[in-house]
Design a protein around this motif. Structure first.
Motif, mmCIF file in Angstrom:
data_model
loop_
_atom_site.group_PDB
_atom_site.id
_atom_site.type_symbol
_atom_site.label_atom_id
_atom_site.label_comp_id
_atom_site.label_asym_id
_atom_site.label_seq_id
_atom_site.Cartn_x
_atom_site.Cartn_y
_atom_site.Cartn_z
ATOM 1 N N GLY A 194 14.629 1.939 -5.017
ATOM 2 C CA GLY A 194 14.454 1.756 -3.502
ATOM 3 C C GLY A 194 16.044 1.721 -2.924
ATOM 4 O O GLY A 194 16.233 2.193 -1.826
ATOM 5 N N ALA A 195 16.723 0.812 -3.751
ATOM 6 C CA ALA A 195 18.042 1.021 -3.118
ATOM 7 C C ALA A 195 18.872 2.292 -3.237
ATOM 8 O O ALA A 195 19.544 2.461 -2.509
ATOM 9 N N LEU A 196 18.596 2.942 -4.432
ATOM 10 C CA LEU A 196 19.266 4.235 -4.601
ATOM 11 C C LEU A 196 18.529 5.185 -3.331
ATOM 12 O O LEU A 196 19.495 5.948 -2.952
ATOM 13 N N TRP A 197 17.257 5.062 -3.054
ATOM 14 C CA TRP A 197 16.822 5.739 -1.748
ATOM 15 C C TRP A 197 17.286 5.429 -0.505
ATOM 16 O O TRP A 197 17.846 6.388 0.134
ATOM 17 N N TRP A 198 17.679 4.174 -0.564
ATOM 18 C CA TRP A 198 18.151 3.819 0.691
ATOM 19 C C TRP A 198 19.613 4.166 0.748
ATOM 20 O O TRP A 198 19.989 4.672 1.929
ATOM 21 N N LEU A 233 6.862 6.330 -1.317
ATOM 22 C CA LEU A 233 6.896 6.413 -2.995
ATOM 23 C C LEU A 233 7.647 5.273 -3.404
ATOM 24 O O LEU A 233 7.375 4.626 -4.334
ATOM 25 N N GLN A 234 8.648 4.766 -2.646
ATOM 26 C CA GLN A 234 9.509 3.664 -3.249
ATOM 27 C C GLN A 234 8.489 2.465 -3.123
ATOM 28 O O GLN A 234 8.594 1.688 -4.166
ATOM 29 N N VAL A 235 7.862 1.838 -2.191
ATOM 30 C CA VAL A 235 6.974 1.094 -2.072
ATOM 31 C C VAL A 235 6.003 0.941 -3.379
ATOM 32 O O VAL A 235 5.496 0.191 -3.958
ATOM 33 N N ALA A 236 5.391 2.475 -3.525
ATOM 34 C CA ALA A 236 4.349 2.513 -4.741
ATOM 35 C C ALA A 236 4.968 2.136 -5.911
ATOM 36 O O ALA A 236 4.481 1.689 -6.775
ATOM 37 N N LEU A 237 6.266 2.492 -6.223
ATOM 38 C CA LEU A 237 7.068 2.227 -7.368
ATOM 39 C C LEU A 237 7.094 0.644 -7.578
ATOM 40 O O LEU A 237 6.752 0.321 -8.872
ATOM 41 N N LEU A 243 12.688 -1.590 -11.811
ATOM 42 C CA LEU A 243 13.037 -0.027 -11.823
ATOM 43 C C LEU A 243 12.664 0.337 -10.354
ATOM 44 O O LEU A 243 13.517 1.206 -9.565
ATOM 45 N N GLY A 244 11.608 -0.169 -9.768
ATOM 46 C CA GLY A 244 11.097 0.131 -8.133
ATOM 47 C C GLY A 244 12.217 -0.419 -7.395
ATOM 48 O O GLY A 244 12.714 0.521 -6.254
ATOM 49 N N ILE A 245 12.707 -1.638 -7.545
ATOM 50 C CA ILE A 245 13.786 -2.014 -6.616
ATOM 51 C C ILE A 245 15.053 -1.143 -6.839
ATOM 52 O O ILE A 245 15.665 -1.030 -5.787
ATOM 53 N N ALA A 246 15.312 -0.893 -8.010
ATOM 54 C CA ALA A 246 16.743 -0.024 -8.088
ATOM 55 C C ALA A 246 16.476 1.170 -7.535
ATOM 56 O O ALA A 246 17.400 1.662 -6.757
#
Length: 116
Positions: free
Chosen positions: A86-90, A64-68, A81-84
């Protein structure tokens, strides 16, 4: 870990919805296309909240993060927003696991000192 990851996924639910509103202004996309794609993303983010404890749940979160991030090709601000997110997910996965380990050690120490 589940609580932190679920919070991130719920935040993504709203971001995907708002991105759909922005994408509706594009002349290249039909409303049906926008809401089909956004609806699937939003549904996936909510379903993933319940799948976090199962095998593969965290890996699907990464998908889902990659799709964002990839949605930035349609809505450029989604790169940021996707990178942000992704960082939150990590951070949710990484620090959530650390918190779970500390809780387990604390519970083991409490069990040793209070056998009743």
């Amino acid at each position: 870990m589940r609580m932190l990851c679920a919070s991130t996924l719920i935040g993504e639910f709203f971001v995907i919805g708002f991105a759909g509103l922005v994408a509706m202004k594009s002349d290249d996309l039909t409303n049906a296309t926008v809401w089909t794609v956004c609806g699937i993303g939003m549904l996936l983010s909510v379903l993933l909240c319940g799948m976090l404890g199962r095998p593969g749940g965290v890996q699907l979160g990464w998908v889902l993060q990659v799709a964002l991030v990839a949605s930035g090709f349609v809505i450029p601000v989604m790169f940021i927003l996707g990178i942000a997110f992704g960082a939150l997910w990590w951070a949710s996965v990484h620090y959530g696991r650390r918190i779970d380990e500390v809780k387990a050690r604390w519970a083991a120490a409490q069990a040793e000192t209070d056998p009743a």
